[in-house]
Design a protein around this motif. Structure first.
Motif, PDB file in Angstrom:
ATOM      1  N   ILE A 176       0.815  -1.134   0.082  1.00 10.37           N
ATOM      2  CA  ILE A 176       0.140   0.056   0.296  1.00 10.37           C
ATOM      3  C   ILE A 176       1.044   1.308  -0.018  1.00 10.37           C
ATOM      4  N   GLY A 177       0.751   2.207  -1.056  1.00 14.94           N
ATOM      5  CA  GLY A 177       1.401   3.408  -1.241  1.00 14.94           C
ATOM      6  C   GLY A 177       0.622   4.475  -0.719  1.00 14.94           C
ATOM      7  N   PHE A 178       1.242   5.701  -0.039  1.00 22.57           N
ATOM      8  CA  PHE A 178       0.392   6.704   0.187  1.00 22.57           C
ATOM      9  C   PHE A 178       1.338   7.869  -0.137  1.00 22.57           C
ATOM     10  N   ILE A 179       0.898   8.797  -0.881  1.00 21.90           N
ATOM     11  CA  ILE A 179       1.603  10.124  -1.327  1.00 21.90           C
ATOM     12  C   ILE A 179       0.775  11.217  -0.635  1.00 21.90           C
ATOM     13  N   SER A 211      -0.358  14.893   0.219  1.00 18.42           N
ATOM     14  CA  SER A 211      -0.674  16.250  -0.481  1.00 18.42           C
ATOM     15  C   SER A 211       0.351  17.265   0.077  1.00 18.42           C
ATOM     16  N   THR A 212       0.570  17.237   1.375  1.00 17.92           N
ATOM     17  CA  THR A 212       1.184  18.128   2.158  1.00 17.92           C
ATOM     18  C   THR A 212       2.663  17.475   2.531  1.00 17.92           C
ATOM     19  N   HIS A 213       3.582  18.274   2.544  1.00 20.01           N
ATOM     20  CA  HIS A 213       5.012  18.068   2.835  1.00 20.01           C
ATOM     21  C   HIS A 213       5.113  17.594   4.295  1.00 20.01           C
ATOM     22  N   LEU A 214       5.807  16.299   4.262  1.00 20.61           N
ATOM     23  CA  LEU A 214       6.169  15.885   5.798  1.00 20.61           C
ATOM     24  C   LEU A 214       7.891  15.858   5.873  1.00 20.61           C
ATOM     25  N   ASP A 215       8.247  16.583   6.830  1.00 23.34           N
ATOM     26  CA  ASP A 215       9.604  16.372   7.151  1.00 23.34           C
ATOM     27  C   ASP A 215      10.019  15.429   8.089  1.00 23.34           C
ATOM     28  N   ALA A 216      11.354  15.070   8.308  1.00 18.32           N
ATOM     29  CA  ALA A 216      11.643  13.967   9.171  1.00 18.32           C
ATOM     30  C   ALA A 216      11.229  14.413  10.879  1.00 18.32           C
ATOM     31  N   PRO A 224      10.471  -1.476  10.556  1.00 16.27           N
ATOM     32  CA  PRO A 224      10.313  -2.884   9.991  1.00 16.27           C
ATOM     33  C   PRO A 224       9.044  -3.676  10.803  1.00 16.27           C
ATOM     34  N   ASP A 225       8.915  -3.451  12.274  1.00 15.07           N
ATOM     35  CA  ASP A 225       7.946  -4.013  13.059  1.00 15.07           C
ATOM     36  C   ASP A 225       6.616  -3.507  12.415  1.00 15.07           C
ATOM     37  N   GLN A 226       6.495  -2.287  11.632  1.00 18.38           N
ATOM     38  CA  GLN A 226       5.032  -2.029  11.330  1.00 18.38           C
ATOM     39  C   GLN A 226       4.984  -2.397   9.657  1.00 18.38           C
ATOM     40  N   GLY A 227       6.107  -2.697   9.156  1.00 15.45           N
ATOM     41  CA  GLY A 227       6.079  -2.853   7.728  1.00 15.45           C
ATOM     42  C   GLY A 227       5.947  -1.732   7.005  1.00 15.45           C
ATOM     43  N   LEU A 228       6.660  -0.641   7.399  1.00 17.92           N
ATOM     44  CA  LEU A 228       6.582   0.706   6.699  1.00 17.92           C
ATOM     45  C   LEU A 228       7.889   1.436   6.581  1.00 17.92           C
ATOM     46  N   ASP A 229       7.760   1.868   5.354  1.00 16.94           N
ATOM     47  CA  ASP A 229       9.103   2.761   4.651  1.00 16.94           C
ATOM     48  C   ASP A 229       8.714   4.054   4.557  1.00 16.94           C
ATOM     49  N   ILE A 230       9.120   4.919   4.937  1.00 17.65           N
ATOM     50  CA  ILE A 230       8.750   6.399   4.674  1.00 17.65           C
ATOM     51  C   ILE A 230       9.966   6.944   4.034  1.00 17.65           C
ATOM     52  N   ALA A 231       9.757   7.375   2.630  1.00 19.89           N
ATOM     53  CA  ALA A 231      10.624   8.038   1.743  1.00 19.89           C
ATOM     54  C   ALA A 231      10.586   9.387   1.965  1.00 19.89           C
ATOM     55  N   ILE A 232      11.671  10.192   2.413  1.00 19.51           N
ATOM     56  CA  ILE A 232      11.566  11.837   2.624  1.00 19.51           C
ATOM     57  C   ILE A 232      12.217  12.292   1.515  1.00 19.51           C
ATOM     58  N   GLU A 247       6.616  13.127  -0.499  1.00 15.07           N
ATOM     59  CA  GLU A 247       7.038  11.942   0.275  1.00 15.07           C
ATOM     60  C   GLU A 247       6.215  10.508  -0.135  1.00 15.07           C
ATOM     61  N   LEU A 248       6.787   9.530   0.172  1.00 11.66           N
ATOM     62  CA  LEU A 248       5.988   8.314   0.026  1.00 11.66           C
ATOM     63  C   LEU A 248       6.047   7.346   1.321  1.00 11.66           C
ATOM     64  N   LEU A 249       4.823   6.973   1.556  1.00 10.55           N
ATOM     65  CA  LEU A 249       4.675   5.954   2.577  1.00 10.55           C
ATOM     66  C   LEU A 249       4.471   4.680   2.151  1.00 10.55           C
ATOM     67  N   GLN A 250       5.033   3.672   2.315  1.00  4.25           N
ATOM     68  CA  GLN A 250       4.982   2.244   1.925  1.00  4.25           C
ATOM     69  C   GLN A 250       4.800   1.393   2.817  1.00  4.25           C
ATOM     70  N   TYR A 251       3.492   0.766   2.834  1.00  2.00           N
ATOM     71  CA  TYR A 251       3.151  -0.375   3.713  1.00  2.00           C
ATOM     72  C   TYR A 251       3.174  -1.727   3.154  1.00  2.00           C
ATOM     73  N   VAL A 252       3.828  -2.679   3.736  1.00  3.33           N
ATOM     74  CA  VAL A 252       3.943  -3.976   3.594  1.00  3.33           C
ATOM     75  C   VAL A 252       3.829  -4.911   4.713  1.00  3.33           C
ATOM     76  N   ALA A 253       3.370  -6.283   4.309  1.00  5.48           N
ATOM     77  CA  ALA A 253       3.340  -7.085   5.579  1.00  5.48           C
ATOM     78  C   ALA A 253       4.804  -7.286   6.237  1.00  5.48           C
ATOM     79  N   PRO A 254       4.563  -7.130   7.465  1.00  6.50           N
ATOM     80  CA  PRO A 254       6.202  -7.023   8.364  1.00  6.50           C
ATOM     81  C   PRO A 254       7.266  -8.234   7.628  1.00  6.50           C
TER      82      PRO A 254
END
Length: 221
Positions: free
Chosen positions: A150-153, A155-160, A186-194, A200-207
């Motif tokens: 699951i990817g979510f982009i 619309s507002t900027h997210l800084d670190a 990793p425990d949440q299966g989440l990668d956040i590309a800043i 930004e891109l939030l990517q969710y996968v199975a842990p």
């Protein structure tokens, strides 16, 4: 008269205060509740649930039932690749954040290539990327496919700093060029590309599928 007017004003203020303290839960177009992107539910079987969907388990049919039929479904590919089968919503609302939702389906390359070949129509998206619409039979078959990611982009900027406030401190950070980095959970299966200069891109996968994703990110550094 003055007392009635004062009472009306006080009641209006109380309603506004209640709405501020207890905002309504946002819903998808099908009327189901949609939680914000930082609410990731850990399930007893080791999977996670976000936006009401479970990566690696929920099917396209379940996503359409939960989020509504407005999801666009197509094979997305550049000229030099087979592509991916995706369901996407360009104006997705979750919590107080809006953005683009992208569901990548679990489908092998041979199946995707066949879907492209049977596509009744394709359209250009950005640059040379094309969107291949599915034939009726392929659309029906796709309903039973599970969601790989699951990817979510937003619309507002997210800084670190904002990311850490909402999601907590990441387990690991990976640099990706001068302006980008990946915050890994990793425990949440989440990668956040800043990205300092882009979206930004939030990517969710199975842990359990996070290790291969991390390896891919390292190879692409």
């Amino acid at each position: 008269m003055k007392n009635a007017l004062l009472l009306t004003v006080l009641l209006a203020l109380l309603v506004l205060m209640f709405q501020a303290l207890y905002p309504a839960t946002p819903t998808g177009s099908a009327g189901h509740a949609v939680s914000p992107p930082w609410q990731i539910e850990k399930l007893p079987d080791g999977h996670t649930r976000v936006f009401g969907l479970v990566p690696g388990v929920s099917t396209l049919a379940e996503a359409r039932e939960h989020l509504g039929p407005d999801l666009n479904i197509a094979v997305i590919a550049t000229p030099d690749e087979t592509g991916t089968l995706e369901a996407f919503h360009d104006s997705f609302s979750t919590g107080f954040v809006t953005g683009k939702l992208i569901l990548t389906m679990e489908a092998d390359e041979a199946s995707i290539a066949a879907m492209k070949q049977r596509s009744p129509k394709s359209d250009y998206m950005e640059s040379s990327t094309r969107k291949y619409r599915l034939a009726a039979a392929d659309m029906e078959a796709a309903q039973g496919l599970p969601i790989r990611a699951i990817g979510f982009i937003p619309s507002t900027h997210l800084d670190a700093a904002t990311v850490e406030q909402r999601f907590g401190r990441p387990t690991e950070r990976l640099k990706s060029g001068e302006d980008s980095e990946h915050l890994l959970y990793p425990d949440q299966g989440l990668d956040i590309a800043i990205n300092a200069k882009g979206r930004e891109l939030l990517q969710y996968v199975a842990p359990k599928a996070f290790a291969p994703l991390r390896e891919l990110l390292i190879r692409n550094q």
